[in-house]
Motif scaffolding. Structure first.
Motif, mmCIF file in Angstrom:
data_model
loop_
_atom_site.group_PDB
_atom_site.id
_atom_site.type_symbol
_atom_site.label_atom_id
_atom_site.label_comp_id
_atom_site.label_asym_id
_atom_site.label_seq_id
_atom_site.Cartn_x
_atom_site.Cartn_y
_atom_site.Cartn_z
ATOM 1 N N VAL A 1 36.398 43.404 39.867
ATOM 2 C CA VAL A 1 37.783 44.051 40.333
ATOM 3 C C VAL A 1 38.179 42.982 41.205
ATOM 4 O O VAL A 1 39.465 42.498 41.185
ATOM 5 C CB VAL A 1 37.389 45.525 41.121
ATOM 6 N N LEU B 1 41.494 40.188 41.095
ATOM 7 C CA LEU B 1 42.669 39.807 41.799
ATOM 8 C C LEU B 1 42.654 38.697 42.336
ATOM 9 O O LEU B 1 43.884 38.063 42.492
ATOM 10 C CB LEU B 1 42.317 41.309 43.074
ATOM 11 N N VAL C 1 41.531 46.366 36.506
ATOM 12 C CA VAL C 1 41.355 46.590 38.076
ATOM 13 C C VAL C 1 41.625 48.096 38.354
ATOM 14 O O VAL C 1 40.832 48.471 39.032
ATOM 15 C CB VAL C 1 42.224 45.613 38.866
ATOM 16 N N LYS C 2 42.718 48.577 38.010
ATOM 17 C CA LYS C 2 43.171 49.908 38.543
ATOM 18 C C LYS C 2 42.205 50.923 38.137
ATOM 19 O O LYS C 2 41.680 51.764 38.563
ATOM 20 C CB LYS C 2 44.529 50.176 37.992
ATOM 21 N N VAL D 1 38.773 50.910 39.547
ATOM 22 C CA VAL D 1 38.829 51.137 41.195
ATOM 23 C C VAL D 1 38.889 52.794 40.930
ATOM 24 O O VAL D 1 38.360 53.669 41.724
ATOM 25 C CB VAL D 1 40.117 50.575 41.809
ATOM 26 N N SER E 1 41.632 53.934 44.934
ATOM 27 C CA SER E 1 43.042 53.730 44.373
ATOM 28 C C SER E 1 43.329 52.286 44.391
ATOM 29 O O SER E 1 42.760 51.518 45.471
ATOM 30 C CB SER E 1 43.847 54.580 45.470
ATOM 31 N N CYS E 2 44.359 51.879 43.887
ATOM 32 C CA CYS E 2 44.880 50.472 43.822
ATOM 33 C C CYS E 2 46.120 50.424 44.027
ATOM 34 O O CYS E 2 46.720 51.077 43.169
ATOM 35 C CB CYS E 2 44.407 49.590 42.555
ATOM 36 N N CYS F 1 49.986 47.991 44.744
ATOM 37 C CA CYS F 1 50.757 46.550 44.929
ATOM 38 C C CYS F 1 52.167 46.733 45.451
ATOM 39 O O CYS F 1 52.854 47.687 45.522
ATOM 40 C CB CYS F 1 50.903 46.177 43.422
ATOM 41 N N PHE G 1 47.764 43.071 46.808
ATOM 42 C CA PHE G 1 47.129 43.890 46.182
ATOM 43 C C PHE G 1 46.148 44.771 47.018
ATOM 44 O O PHE G 1 45.284 44.001 47.659
ATOM 45 C CB PHE G 1 46.472 43.373 44.852
ATOM 46 N N VAL H 1 43.171 47.458 47.570
ATOM 47 C CA VAL H 1 42.181 48.497 46.996
ATOM 48 C C VAL H 1 41.405 49.443 48.018
ATOM 49 O O VAL H 1 41.137 48.646 49.193
ATOM 50 C CB VAL H 1 41.076 47.519 46.183
#
Length: 654
Positions: free
Chosen positions: A403, A407, A476-477, A480, A486-487, A489, A500, A502
């Motif tokens: 993750v 990023l 990534v989302k 997570v 949660s993610c 932006c 971003f 996380v």
């Protein structure tokens, strides 16, 4: 004096009409009903004319006898013809006398035709009544029957005179327009029936005006809203037709309309789904083009490098450079394939996390090391700020490293050379908050809500200098979220950089202390010198892996087929055996089963190496006795993590 019976008036209706007493006897039937029923029906029990259960027919009669509003039901004639029935009371019950109910077997267009025909009859009656006043009582009864007929219609009906003034409204029209019949009678129909266009909100010409002028049937266009008296707007469709007397002269107009809010909602839903399908198809085509581009580039570089490597008497520096190119491009292609497979597994709910207590600060440090190459290649300055004492989290350390690595790589990719990237981590009352921020290209406002969707990229230019398939942020989302986090932006716009964030929930209670002890034990084992057996029928692969393991400080023995591997492992009794699945003689699965059958090797960690990475392949390896499963090409970092543990753990590798 002319007295018209029920049959004379009802015979003009195109649909069957019956007068039935509530005790079930047919009192009267119009000509259409007699034809449908195959002959005379007066005096017969309605139950004998229908194939429905007696209780069904009795229930319909009881409901119809209660109110003058239309009651809906169904009847099936003996010949199997099924009708939708609208019933209303004509004469309430009295002492010793049952109620009389009028039943209409309604066809879709029957109401409008019946109304026009009955108005012709009424015009004829009006002229006769003028000359013969003694027919006034009969005319009143005929009007009442007409009203019952119109009341029983499910659509809204408004009738006007030749001047366009309202002379009749049924209850459905009252409900939709907000006017009662008493209030609307005598008013211009434009005042009662006010329609506008759904999109422009501009008034629409009332169709009754054209009907009275042209004498033709007129329907409204789509996207019409009826504005009720209170201001509420309802989607409708409608049609209007002229009312003529016996000589064909227009004496009024009838307007029939219905609410279609549910139908319009379905139409809008269908339009939205079509738009979504078109967008999905466009993204699919863009993705296929990106995939071809992303695969051709590394293949071209590998082909060129392989030509250079095979050239005789090549400069050692060029050979070293070519080897580095091959390694870098193979890693790039492997990462593309892994990302695609991961997204597919997560979408299908088939990915499994190797859950353990995770120190986020260690994961972030490893992510920085993993991403250092693209950051240095872009000449970026990385600012790292990791607060001390971060709460532990529960999750898959390798997936979390993936993750944060994605990023950081994303920030390096979209930041111009010489830019700045900030990585920070802090704890709060809920867990750990990690931020990756850059001063790069930023994100356009229209793209911001879609950055975590699969195959979405801001750069769609021909050269596609930044590369990638557009799956990194989606991965990534979803990873997570699998960790319960949660993610999000944020970006001020193009050229304004992006951030971003996380959020991961903290591990509570005793689990945090246990995790700390496990990390201490694993750290102590990292320095262990292990005996490792490498088994692969590809000599180059096996020998190169052996060289890498020896550089890490381990003792290594090599075999190239299943039978030789069995003897080798029995003789050397390694701590770890890295076994290719596709071996000649004895495949990797059978080899693992035989090794697990020997008590002297019960402490040996078995690591499967395969080009097949579906969940079923991993499970088959575990069932055969393997402790871990690695995909080809083997990622050195993943193998190092397994060797650091130094003993079987019964799970799949990161």
């Amino acid at each position: 004096m002319v007295m018209l019976s029920f049959g004379q008036l009802a015979d003009v209706l195109p649909e069957p009409v019956l007068l039935v007493s509530t005790d079930g006897l047919v009192v009267a039937a119009n000509q259409r009903a007699r034809k449908e029923l195959g002959g005379a029906s007066e005096g017969q029990p309605l139950f004998a004319l229908c194939s429905d259960a007696r209780e069904h027919v009795e229930g319909l009669l009881r409901r119809s006898a209660r109110v003058r509003q239309p009651t809906l039901g169904t009847l099936t004639l003996n010949e199997g013809r099924r009708y939708r029935v609208e019933g209303a009371v004509v004469r309430p019950s009295s002492e010793g006398s049952p109620a009389i109910v009028m039943l209409r077997l309604v066809h879709e267009q029957a109401a409008l035709a019946a109304f026009v025909e009955l108005n012709r009859t009424l015009e004829h009656l009006r002229r006769e009544i003028t000359a013969q006043r003694r027919a006034s009582g009969e005319l009143d009864r005929q009007r009442e029957w007409l009203r019952v007929t119109l009341v029983s219609i499910g659509d809204a009906v408004i009738a006007t005179d030749v001047g366009g003034r309202v002379v009749f409204m049924n209850p459905v029209a009252e409900q939709l327009t907000g006017w009662t019949e008493g209030e609307a009678t005598g008013r211009p129909v434009d005042e009662v029936f006010h329609a506008i266009h759904e999109t422009t909100r501009e008034p629409i010409e009332n169709p009754t005006g054209r009907v009275l002028q042209e004498g033709s049937i007129v329907g409204l266009a789509n996207h019409t809203l009826l504005v009720a008296r209170g201001g509420a707007a309802t989607p409708i469709d409608d049609s209007a037709a002229p009312i003529r007397d016996a000589s064909g002269e227009i004496i009024g107009a009838v307007l029939v309309f219905r609410a279609i809010a549910e139908r319009r909602a379905l139409e809008r839903l269908a339009e939205q789904r079509l738009a979504d399908l078109v967008l999905a198809d466009r993204r699919k085509n863009e993705f296929l083009a990106m995939l071809a581009h992303e695969l051709r580039n590394p293949m071209a570089a590998i082909l060129t490098a392989s030509t250079l490597l095979s050239a005789p008497d090549e400069d050692p520096g060029a050979v070293t450079f070519a080897a580095a190119v091959v390694e870098r491009q193979v890693r790039h292609m492997a990462r593309l394939v892994d990302d695609l497979l991961d997204v597919a597994r997560i979408s299908q709910g088939k990915i499994t996390l190797r859950v353990e207590v995770v120190d986020v600060s260690l994961v972030l440090q490893q992510s920085v090391e993993t991403s250092r190459r693209p950051i240095e290649a872009g000449r970026h300055e990385l600012h790292v700020s990791i607060a001390g004492g971060l709460p532990a989290v529960q999750g898959d350390a390798t997936r979390l490293e993936q993750v944060f690595g994605n990023l950081l790589n994303n920030a390096a990719k979209y930041t111009p050379p010489g830019g700045h990237i900030w990585l920070s981590a802090r704890g709060d009352h809920d867990g750990v908050v990690v931020s990756v921020r850059d001063n790069g290209g930023g994100i356009a406002p229209e793209l911001l809500p879609h950055v975590f969707e699969v195959f979405v990229q801001g750069d769609q230019s021909l050269h596609r200098s930044r590369g990638g398939l557009g799956v990194g942020l989606a991965l990534v989302k979803r990873l997570v979220e699998l960790h319960g986090g949660s993610c999000s932006c944020a970006s001020a716009g193009v050229g304004q950089g992006a951030e971003f964030i996380v959020r991961l929930p903290a591990l509570r209670g005793e689990g945090a202390a246990v995790g700390a002890r496990e990390r201490e034990r694993e750290s102590a084992m990292r320095a262990a010198r292990l005996r490792v057996a490498v088994v692969d029928d590809n000599h180059d692969t096996a020998n190169l892996l052996a060289v890498s393991l020896k550089r890490w400080g381990h003792d290594v023995v090599v075999a190239h087929d299943g039978h030789a591997a069995l003897e080798l492992v029995r003789e050397h009794r390694p701590d770890v055996a890295v076994l290719d699945i596709g071996l000649p003689g004895i495949d990797g699965y059978e080899l693992a089963r035989r090794l697990r059958g020997e008590a002297s090797l019960d402490r040996c960690m078995l690591i499967a190496v395969s080009g097949y990475g579906q969940d079923a392949d991993r499970q088959r390896a575990i069932d055969a006795g393997f402790d871990h499963h690695l995909l080809k090409p083997v990622e050195p970092a993943a193998l190092m993590q397994l060797l650091a543990r130094g003993m079987p753990s019964g799970g799949s590798a990161p």
